[in-house]
Scaffold this motif. Structure first.
Motif, PDB file in Angstrom:
ATOM      1  N   THR A 207       0.818  -1.210   0.000  1.00 56.76           N
ATOM      2  CA  THR A 207       0.000   0.000   0.000  1.00 56.76           C
ATOM      3  C   THR A 207       0.855   1.266   0.000  1.00 56.76           C
ATOM      4  O   THR A 207       0.316   2.358  -0.079  1.00 56.76           O
ATOM      5  CB  THR A 207      -0.930   0.034   1.223  1.00 56.76           C
ATOM      6  OG1 THR A 207      -0.146  -0.033   2.411  1.00 56.76           O
ATOM      7  CG2 THR A 207      -1.922  -1.107   1.167  1.00 56.76           C
TER       8      THR A 207
ATOM      9  N   ARG B  73      -1.130   3.042  -5.723  1.00 57.87           N
ATOM     10  CA  ARG B  73      -2.035   4.192  -5.691  1.00 57.87           C
ATOM     11  C   ARG B  73      -2.410   4.636  -7.102  1.00 57.87           C
ATOM     12  O   ARG B  73      -3.538   5.004  -7.366  1.00 57.87           O
ATOM     13  CB  ARG B  73      -1.399   5.322  -4.895  1.00 57.87           C
ATOM     14  CG  ARG B  73      -1.312   5.012  -3.414  1.00 57.87           C
ATOM     15  CD  ARG B  73      -1.018   6.240  -2.592  1.00 57.87           C
ATOM     16  NE  ARG B  73       0.153   6.967  -3.021  1.00 57.87           N
ATOM     17  CZ  ARG B  73       1.383   6.782  -2.548  1.00 57.87           C
ATOM     18  NH1 ARG B  73       1.606   5.874  -1.649  1.00 57.87           N
ATOM     19  NH2 ARG B  73       2.379   7.510  -2.974  1.00 57.87           N
TER      20      ARG B  73
ATOM     21  N   ASN C 187      -5.155   7.598  -1.192  1.00 62.04           N
ATOM     22  CA  ASN C 187      -5.063   6.693  -0.048  1.00 62.04           C
ATOM     23  C   ASN C 187      -6.186   5.665  -0.167  1.00 62.04           C
ATOM     24  O   ASN C 187      -7.358   6.016  -0.030  1.00 62.04           O
ATOM     25  CB  ASN C 187      -5.189   7.486   1.253  1.00 62.04           C
ATOM     26  CG  ASN C 187      -5.014   6.625   2.469  1.00 62.04           C
ATOM     27  OD1 ASN C 187      -5.306   5.430   2.466  1.00 62.04           O
ATOM     28  ND2 ASN C 187      -4.534   7.224   3.539  1.00 62.04           N
TER      29      ASN C 187
ATOM     30  N   LYS D  33      -0.185   4.112   8.720  1.00 60.61           N
ATOM     31  CA  LYS D  33      -0.473   5.307   7.935  1.00 60.61           C
ATOM     32  C   LYS D  33      -0.778   6.521   8.815  1.00 60.61           C
ATOM     33  O   LYS D  33      -0.954   7.617   8.316  1.00 60.61           O
ATOM     34  CB  LYS D  33      -1.673   5.073   7.005  1.00 60.61           C
ATOM     35  CG  LYS D  33      -1.509   3.921   6.061  1.00 60.61           C
ATOM     36  CD  LYS D  33      -0.678   4.311   4.865  1.00 60.61           C
ATOM     37  CE  LYS D  33      -0.584   3.227   3.850  1.00 60.61           C
ATOM     38  NZ  LYS D  33       0.473   2.275   4.017  1.00 60.61           N
TER      39      LYS D  33
END
Length: 179
Positions: free
Chosen positions: A30, A36, A43, A107
């Motif tokens: 991720t 992305r 996100n 994150k």
């Protein structure tokens, strides 16, 4: 996610598979710009509606894990819910929930309400079931496709007798996409 995500999460060897999950092996999935860019979002945890996770934990069967970000639940779609597949589905859901909580922390995102650890987990029982030992990939792909289109696989849009047609349809879709 790509098909190698879940094997990296749970580990490839029998000893590794006894752990709950290997977050360090998958946190790059991720982080990358490619992920992305492919998903066309900044996100995936705040912008995505669904996160589809192909599950291939035993190298012999495909199923689908679905993280529903809007409805805050995690589901397991399996075309072979016989024997111990139901209990294995619960185990896979728990691992996905632990991974999601770790990603959320990594994150620096504010934990949603309810917290990820409280999100319901559902092994969806009433999806179409395969009648052989080799169409699980077709069924899992169709579950993901229908969910992405906003349809519910429980409505039984397809059955075992449609598997060959669906294989041709998927091949045609891939061929068109490659052009």
């Amino acid at each position: 996610f790509p098909t190698n995500f879940y094997p990296n999460l749970v580990g490839r060897g029998p000893r590794e598979r006894t752990k709950t999950h290997n977050f360090d092996q998958v946190k790059r999935f991720t982080r990358t710009v490619v992920t992305r860019r492919r998903a066309s979002m900044g996100n995936i945890f705040t912008d995505a509606r669904l996160i589809l996770v192909p599950l291939h934990p035993t190298n012999a069967h495909w199923a689908l894990g679905v993280i529903d970000m809007r409805n805050q639940k995690i589901s397991y779609y399996d075309s072979m819910l016989r024997g111990n597949f139901y209990e294995n589905g619960r185990k896979h859901l728990q691992r996905l929930r632990l991974w999601l909580a770790d990603e959320w922390k990594e994150k620096g995102l504010v934990d949603p309400t309810p917290a990820i650890g409280q999100w319901p987990m559902d092994v969806v029982r009433s999806v179409p079931q395969q009648q052989n030992g080799y169409d699980c990939g077709v069924f899992s792909t169709m579950f993901g496709r229908l969910l992405a289109e906003g349809k519910d696989p429980i409505d039984r849009f397809f059955k075992q007798r449609h598997a060959t047609h669906l294989r041709y349809r998927m091949a045609l879709d891939i061929w068109k996409w490659e052009k």
